[in-house]
Design a protein around this motif. Structure first.
Motif, PDB file in Angstrom:
ATOM      1  N   UNK A  12      39.477  44.224  48.940  1.00  0.00           N
ATOM      2  CA  UNK A  12      40.794  44.667  47.822  1.00  0.00           C
ATOM      3  C   UNK A  12      40.346  44.157  46.007  1.00  0.00           C
ATOM      4  N   UNK A  13      40.421  42.251  46.560  1.00  0.00           N
ATOM      5  CA  UNK A  13      39.681  41.837  45.203  1.00  0.00           C
ATOM      6  C   UNK A  13      38.911  42.185  44.963  1.00  0.00           C
ATOM      7  N   UNK A  14      37.571  41.619  45.635  1.00  0.00           N
ATOM      8  CA  UNK A  14      36.702  41.864  44.776  1.00  0.00           C
ATOM      9  C   UNK A  14      36.943  43.250  44.363  1.00  0.00           C
ATOM     10  N   UNK A  18      35.817  44.257  39.690  1.00  0.00           N
ATOM     11  CA  UNK A  18      34.542  44.529  39.427  1.00  0.00           C
ATOM     12  C   UNK A  18      35.208  45.733  38.596  1.00  0.00           C
ATOM     13  N   UNK A  19      36.300  46.813  39.315  1.00  0.00           N
ATOM     14  CA  UNK A  19      36.718  47.178  38.605  1.00  0.00           C
ATOM     15  C   UNK A  19      37.193  47.128  36.974  1.00  0.00           C
ATOM     16  N   UNK A  20      38.103  46.044  37.165  1.00  0.00           N
ATOM     17  CA  UNK A  20      38.240  45.463  35.558  1.00  0.00           C
ATOM     18  C   UNK A  20      37.271  44.935  34.531  1.00  0.00           C
ATOM     19  N   UNK A  21      36.346  44.950  35.261  1.00  0.00           N
ATOM     20  CA  UNK A  21      35.123  43.815  34.303  1.00  0.00           C
ATOM     21  C   UNK A  21      34.125  45.569  33.852  1.00  0.00           C
ATOM     22  N   UNK A  50      38.383  37.473  37.449  1.00  0.00           N
ATOM     23  CA  UNK A  50      37.903  35.980  37.451  1.00  0.00           C
ATOM     24  C   UNK A  50      39.210  35.450  38.051  1.00  0.00           C
ATOM     25  N   UNK A  51      40.204  35.563  37.666  1.00  0.00           N
ATOM     26  CA  UNK A  51      40.805  35.036  39.081  1.00  0.00           C
ATOM     27  C   UNK A  51      41.314  36.092  40.315  1.00  0.00           C
ATOM     28  N   UNK A  52      40.809  37.334  40.476  1.00  0.00           N
ATOM     29  CA  UNK A  52      41.362  38.128  41.353  1.00  0.00           C
ATOM     30  C   UNK A  52      39.954  37.749  42.673  1.00  0.00           C
ATOM     31  N   UNK A  53      39.146  37.329  41.929  1.00  0.00           N
ATOM     32  CA  UNK A  53      37.448  36.446  42.704  1.00  0.00           C
ATOM     33  C   UNK A  53      38.052  34.901  43.164  1.00  0.00           C
ATOM     34  N   UNK A  54      38.793  34.692  42.093  1.00  0.00           N
ATOM     35  CA  UNK A  54      38.920  33.149  42.959  1.00  0.00           C
ATOM     36  C   UNK A  54      39.746  33.339  43.453  1.00  0.00           C
ATOM     37  N   UNK A  55      40.809  34.122  43.824  1.00  0.00           N
ATOM     38  CA  UNK A  55      41.531  34.011  45.316  1.00  0.00           C
ATOM     39  C   UNK A  55      40.836  34.641  46.142  1.00  0.00           C
TER      40      UNK A  55
END
Length: 635
Positions: A12-14, A18-21, A50-55
């Protein structure tokens, strides 16, 4: 009870990232007329992504065995493994600070550049994130091709001859790399009936099929990674694109090429034969040494940093090649240690090289100059940028106690392990590669003196350098925080290394190394304590200063600053060492190697490739190809 659309699971975070970018990039393009609003949307959206991907990456690193999961909303099949998680982390941490830098940079450029940069940078990161977790070759090639096209449009924004030539070089190299990858995986598909990575892992290929596929994949991924002699697109591309986009090229786009080499060489095709590892090792030391050597000849600070990216790509590949040799020789300690060193340096390189590119971008933004010959004296006018770049340069040169030292020290240990092998060629290569790595380190030390001495010290050599002012706070903060991370990951390496070791041993299916549960850096192997080095280095200058301050009393008044001593003559800016003069001894010593670049790229060939009609044709082709890829991806 309804299930929430987005939870805190990695999938879900990824998907959210992707949607945010995508949405923030498109929104920035639509509202580009408003500098404040568009920069805020693009920068803040990218930072949140980026924070979502880091998490998500941190969760994947601790999730255990690899698994295939379909991302919600996007219906994209992803493979979550510790290797993919590490790459996501290595790409998203630099992307976070590039986004912070972009918040200020986008406000200060014209509407057209703001719209294009915000869109293409965000789309670039979305494509690279999707490619890092791809579960089959089709997804991987599709997303890498999309990322390469975004990079092309970031390069050719400025209507200059150099930018057009750089974009054409990148376009041609990228298409050749994609073609090689298509051929490699088409061959594997013909032999296995699938391009799914899980199927390929469990398929027995003949030695001929494996070797041909490996060479094709090494060429394709090598073009993306910039392995010498497949590096033609790298230097000018980094100089032509915006500084934070150039940082993403080094910290994310080129790292996908490294991931591909690891996947093909150590994961998908089974245990590699010895000659695969030897080929990678030879290409690695060539890339590291030539990259460092050519960097010292550059006056354009971003071209210099691009060549040092090639040097560090070579250092990372030394670890990958050493792991392949260790697997081929059934030496699990060598394989695990070498891969650990390569993966740790892959992460560290993203930190210090992003800090350097962002720092160079700050200098360029405040002076309008990239040529080091016209700078000088910047440290007094931009002190925080100077400190950040000095720390990052020291990390790039592998000076203790910074993170670059920790990863290169591990690499030296793996080369010493290679020297103890029972195979003669490995015993010969180990010391030779260690000496080559030491020479590369010496070149990096010279680079510190050249970049920092010529750019930040001395007297200004131009009016623009003399009138420089500190960069906006978000830009300065981005490079300073990255420099701080270089210090933290160097001093904290005893506690960080075991996590990278777990990734290496998981990929190799090897037992955990002896130091994985200890609080010293490679206990019993390296025998070096990074925190102790840090304390000693801090104590050495502080202790004499304290003694002098306590004992001097009133006998030694503070001295006034004056002009530099010039042997009795009046000092002038012309007396300060220049970038050309600093590198002149090396230019004479290694003249045959520098002439090799001219011989390898004849003027007639270069002129024929860079005709106006070819560049215009490739630009139209890139638009058509990207449109088709977007339709295919969304379909």
């Amino acid at each position: 009870m309804m299930t929430p659309l987005f939870t805190l699971t990695p999938a879900s975070l990824l998907a959210l990232a992707l949607i945010l970018w995508l949405l923030s990039g498109i929104a920035c393009w639509l509202v580009a007329a408003s500098a404040r609003l568009s920069s805020l949307i693009s920068g803040a959206g990218s930072m949140l992504a980026s924070l979502a991907v880091i998490t998500a990456a941190l969760q994947i690193l601790h999730s255990g065995p690899a698994q295939r999961i379909t991302l919600p909303v996007l219906a994209y099949t992803a493979e979550f493994s510790v290797l993919n998680g590490l790459l996501l982390l290595a790409m998203s941490v630099p992307a976070l600070f590039c986004s912070l830098y972009a918040c200020a940079w986008l406000k200060r450029v014209d509407r057209r550049k703001r719209a294009h940069t915000g869109l293409w940078c965000n789309l670039l990161m979305a494509a690279l994130t999707a490619s890092a977790v791809s579960a089959n070759a089709t997804e991987l090639i599709l997303m890498m091709e999309m990322a390469a096209l975004c990079a092309y449009f970031l390069i050719v924004q400025t209507d200059e001859v150099k930018s057009r030539r750089a974009g054409l070089n990148q376009f041609l190299c990228g298409r050749l790399g994609t073609l090689c990858l298509i051929l490699a995986f088409a061959l594997l598909h013909h032999a296995s009936g699938s391009v799914n990575f899980e199927v390929l892992r469990h398929t027995e290929f003949t030695a001929g099929v494996k070797s041909v596929a490996f060479l094709l994949a090494l060429t394709g991924f090598g073009l993306y990674a910039g392995i010498i002699p497949l590096h033609a697109w790298v230097p000018q591309s980094h100089s032509s694109a915006p500084a934070h986009a150039a940082a993403l090229f080094s910290s994310a786009l080129m790292k996908m090429g490294i991931l591909g080499v690891i996947k093909v060489g150590l994961d998908l095709l089974g245990a590699p034969p010895l000659w695969w590892g030897l080929v990678v090792l030879l290409l690695a030391i060539l890339t590291a040494f030539i990259g460092g050597l050519y960097a010292l000849m550059e006056h354009d600070i971003r071209r210099l940093l691009a060549y040092h990216t090639l040097e560090n790509i070579g250092i990372i590949l030394l670890g990958v090649g050493g792991a392949m040799v260790g697997v081929a020789l059934n030496l699990p300690m060598l394989a695990s240690l070498a891969l650990l060193a390569g993966l740790f340096h892959l992460f560290n390189h993203g930190l210090f090289k992003t800090a350097l590119f962002l720092g160079a971008g700050e200098v360029e933004m405040q002076t309008g100059i990239k040529d080091m010959e016209k700078l000088g004296g910047i440290a007094r006018l931009m002190p925080w940028t100077a400190v950040a770049m000095l720390i990052a340069l020291m990390s790039m040169a592998a000076l203790p106690p910074l993170n670059g030292f920790a990863s290169e020290w591990l690499l030296y240990q793996s080369l010493f392990q290679l020297s103890n092998s029972h195979v003669l060629i490995a015993r010969l290569l180990g010391p030779l590669l260690a000496v080559g790595l030491a020479l590369t380190g010496a070149l990096a030390l010279m680079c510190i003196a050249k970049v920092f001495g010529v750019t930040f010290l001395g007297a200004p050599r131009s009016q623009a350098a003399a009138n420089a002012t500190p960069a906006p706070l978000p830009m300065t903060l981005s490079s300073v925080l990255l420099a701080l991370l270089c210090v933290i990951f160097g001093i904290a390496s005893p506690w960080v290394i075991p996590h990278f070791s777990a990734v290496a041993t998981s990929l190799l299916n090897a037992p955990l190394m002896p130091f994985a549960s200890h609080d010293t850096v490679v206990s019993g192997i390296a025998g070096v304590s990074a925190p102790m080095i840090a304390l000693l280095l801090l104590g050495m200058p502080i202790l004499p200063w304290l003694i002098a301050s306590l004992l001097r009393g009133n006998r030694l008044p503070n001295r006034l600053r004056g002009d530099a001593w010039a042997c009795g003559y009046g000092h002038s800016p012309d007396m300060v060492v220049t970038a050309t003069g600093f590198a002149q001894p090396l230019r004479v010593m290694f003249a045959p190697l520098y002439r090799l670049r001219v011989c390898a790229t004849p003027a007639a060939l270069v002129a024929s490739l860079h005709q106006g009609w070819l560049g215009a044709f490739c630009r139209r082709l890139a638009f058509i190809e990207l449109a088709v890829l977007l339709v295919v991806a969304f379909a």
